[in-house]
Write an enzyme that holds these catalytic residues in place. Structure first.
Site, PDB file in Angstrom:
ATOM      1  CG  ASP A 306      -2.134  -0.848   1.044  1.00  0.00           C
ATOM      2  OD1 ASP A 306      -2.546  -1.030  -0.113  1.00  0.00           O
ATOM      3  OD2 ASP A 306      -2.667  -1.337   2.044  1.00  0.00           O
ATOM      4  CG  ASP A 343     -12.816  12.779   6.303  1.00  0.00           C
ATOM      5  OD1 ASP A 343     -12.347  11.849   6.979  1.00  0.00           O
ATOM      6  OD2 ASP A 343     -12.506  12.989   5.114  1.00  0.00           O
ATOM      7  CG  MET A 382     -16.739  10.426  -4.421  1.00  0.00           C
ATOM      8  SD  MET A 382     -18.180  11.097  -5.305  1.00  0.00           S
ATOM      9  CE  MET A 382     -19.439   9.880  -4.940  1.00  0.00           C
TER      10      MET A 382
END
Length: 697
Positions: A306, A343, A382
């Site tokens: 990753d 977030d 998103m």
């Protein structure tokens, strides 16, 4: 765990119990697991019986036979001792882990009210029970956080003193029994019953209770058994040659020849090498679910890494707002901040901070706005908010464009004109080419611009990838970034290939494609969406901070949750395979010197010409060993002592060097092949001189 990482290879706390363990392993049921040493034990017992017969009847050379018997049994005991030391290191680690397993009282909840709980023993909890864990409480069993956020001390498991955050709804929701909540509270759904927790599994694996032989070990055992059978047949024919020559060779001498020629060195150390391989991973705070996983790590051809946290530092920060024509920076910043209010990722928080610093836009309360947060998923790529019929989204450029297209079609609204789309794409491409990540922002189908996220490639990572390339390992960077950003970072980091805009399905497909080419694949992951790929990979390293699904799917667990360890895991796997191969080469090469020690001693008195004291085969005594008996005794003593001498190397492992396979093979053949021939010549000669000086033969 932290104390054990630095313990010495030959720790006195491990050595003393290992002495007793060596004798306990004389149990035939235990010895039978090691075919070579089982055969040595059988012939040692046979020789012991014959010695007792001679002792009663008064026949044979009792002094010489007794010395051979003693060293034959020492050979078996030294092999048992090597395995007991390796197991002892695991047991010491298991004892350390047991200290973390304490009896706790659990606050069992019956409903939603946190104040109404029932205290029950932690061992009585069942899968699916909901418990409350508050500051100062020990988490009673493995579980998943379903509500709340808390700081948790996991030092008992990982050895790391810094607390970690555990919260519901993300990839940091898994908690481990035996760890302690330091602040706040969490509601936990139990996922493992007593006796089946992650800590229980760790103890069982570290102790070796679940250790099974790996395919390579089985294959090597078959080779060793085959060689043993060949030497059984070879030894069995010698009395016929002796009889034909008018001589006689005693059973004691035949047994000595047989034991020194069969591959006792690698046979004695094989089990210890396998246990030590898993032990080295544990000391590196990585738990391997099987020896097969460690071996697979050594044979890995493709490494999937990753980008975030492995290749880059992983703390991407918003550095700029880049609006499209007709939109002000402040308007873009306001929408981006609104989409990021709920977030909790570092990127989301940095957008809120940047909007406040540049334009004085203060954070707003989501509850007051009656807003609904739309979380990020690997499929949509998103996140955003819905407020009173209005929507704001931020995310990957192609995902936001697709969302705008879909939402405007559904609402029959005006679609963004082609100039705006081209402007957005141009800004995104410019950000991507600089190595940044562009986040597109839209509000109610209107494209506003791009947020520039910047990440930094880790220092020294390019050199690490160059080393992997020398090993013949292909590195592939996995990222959700667009292809241009991915290409820029891949070039800077020096990886061989990259997979951009990757979804969990893309990872799984890539692994299957590589495996279809005959490649072994290693990867790491922490989320539930990584579970299929972790299960499919030959080496799947799950992060301890990850979800229960990820930890169950992988065949290794990194207790420190450090994705960069994947590179070290591969090196440890290669060191295990190299150690086994090197000591096998050394063991087989030993036979050359032993042959020149025992064969001349056995046949020195055969084919003797009139007037001569020795026969022509005495010319093979190139080491000029004193007498036939001292030669045989020296070889059998060396055969036993070399096992003890190689125990530290078998536990520590042969150091792996990042050089080509051909160069590595040549080096090991020189060191362990040629060394395996020279060392016995020197060792047997020195022992012969000592035996002669002491009058033992």
């Amino acid at each position: 765990m932290s104390q054990l990482k630095s313990s010495a290879i030959m720790d006195a706390r491990i050595l003393w119990p290992a002495f007793g363990g060596a004798f306990r392993k004389l149990d035939p049921r235990t010895l039978a697991r090691n075919p070579v040493m089982f055969v040595v034990a059988i012939v040692s017992a046979l020789t012991s019986v014959l010695f007792l017969r001679d002792l009663i009847t008064g026949g044979g050379d009792l002094r010489f036979t007794l010395q051979i018997i003693i060293w034959l049994w020492f050979t078996v005991l030294f092999a048992n001792f090597a395995e007991a030391v390796a197991e002892g290191r695991g047991k010491a680690q298991a004892d350390s882990l047991r200290k973390a397993r304490t009896e706790t009282q659990a606050k069992l909840l019956a409903g939603e009210d946190r104040s109404k709980f029932k205290l029950v023993p932690g061992t009585s909890l069942k899968v699916g029970d909901i418990v409350l864990v508050e500051a100062g409480d020990i988490i009673p069993s493995d579980g998943e956080v379903v509500e709340g956020v808390a700081s948790v001390n996991e030092a008992a498991i990982t050895g790391e003193s810094a607390p970690v955050i555990r919260e519901s709804g993300g990839d940091r929701s898994a908690v481990t029994g035996g760890t302690q909540v330091l602040s706040d509270w969490i509601r936990v759904r139990i996922t493992a019953a007593a006796g089946h927790t992650f800590l229980d599994r760790m103890i069982s694996l570290v102790e070796g209770a679940e250790r099974q032989k790996t395919p390579n070990e089985i294959a090597l055992n078959i080779l060793l058994v085959g060689m043993t059978l060949i030497f059984v047949l070879a030894t069995a024919t010698i009395p016929s040659f002796a009889s034909y020559s008018g001589g006689y060779i005693s059973v004691t001498v035949l047994v000595a020849l047989f034991v020194t020629l069969i591959p006792t060195t690698i046979g004695a150390l094989l089990s210890a090498i396998g246990i030590a391989g898993m032990d080295r991973l544990v000391r590196f705070n990585v738990l391997a679910m099987s020896g097969r996983a460690v071996e697979a790590a050594g044979d890995v051809d493709t490494l999937l890494l990753d980008k975030t946290g492995t290749i880059t530092l992983g703390n991407r920060q918003a550095t700029d707002f880049r609006p499209v024509k007709g939109v002000t920076e402040q308007e873009l910043a306001d929408a981006a901040q609104l989409a990021s209010l709920a977030d909790e990722t570092p990127e989301g928080r940095s957008i809120v901070v940047l909007a406040k610093e540049k334009y004085g836009i203060r954070a707003r309360d989501m509850a007051t706005l009656h807003a609904t947060f739309v979380p990020f998923t690997a499929q949509t790529r998103m996140s955003g908010v819905d407020i009173d019929g209005s929507s704001v989204r931020k995310g990957a450029v192609d995902s936001v464009l697709a969302h705008v297209n879909q939402s405007t079609v559904a609402s029959h609204a005006t679609r963004p004109n082609s100039d705006t789309i081209r402007d957005l794409q141009a800004i995104a491409d410019e950000v991507a080419k600089s190595g940044g990540t562009p986040l597109a922002v839209e509000r109610d189908g209107r494209l506003l611009g791009v947020v520039h996220l910047k990440d930094i490639v880790k220092g020294g990572i390019r050199e690490r990838f160059a080393e992997l390339r020398k090993m013949g390992i292909r590195t592939v960077m996995i990222t959700g970034d667009n292809p241009m950003t991915a290409a820029a970072i891949a070039a800077e980091a020096g990886v061989d290939d990259f997979l951009a805009q990757a979804t969990p399905e893309d990872k799984l497909k890539l692994i299957r494609d590589e495996q279809a080419k005959g490649k072994l694949v290693a990867m790491c992951g922490d989320g539930t969406n990584d579970a299929p790929a972790l299960a499919q990979a030959d080496v799947g390293v799950a992060m301890n901070t990850g979800t229960v699904a990820a930890r169950e799917a992988g065949n290794m667990v990194d207790l420190d949750s450090d994705p960069t360890k994947l590179i070290e895991i591969v090196e440890i796997g290669k060191a295990l395979l190299m150690t086994r191969g090197s000591l096998t080469t050394f063991s087989i090469a030993n036979d050359v010197a032993k042959y020149f020690a025992i064969i001349p001693a056995m046949f020195a008195v055969f084919y003797v010409a009139p007037g001569q004291s020795t026969g022509p085969l005495q010319a093979l005594n190139i080491m000029h060993l004193a007498t036939p008996q001292s030669a045989i005794l020296s070889a059998i003593i060396f055969n036993a002592l070399i096992i003890i001498a190689l125990i530290p190397l078998s536990l520590r492992g042969v150091k792996y060097r990042a050089i080509g396979a051909g160069a590595l093979l040549s080096r090991n053949l020189l060191v362990y092949g040629l060394g395996g021939i020279i060392v016995p010549f020197v060792g047997i000669k020195i022992i012969d001189m000592a035996v002669t000086a002491l009058g033992l033969a």
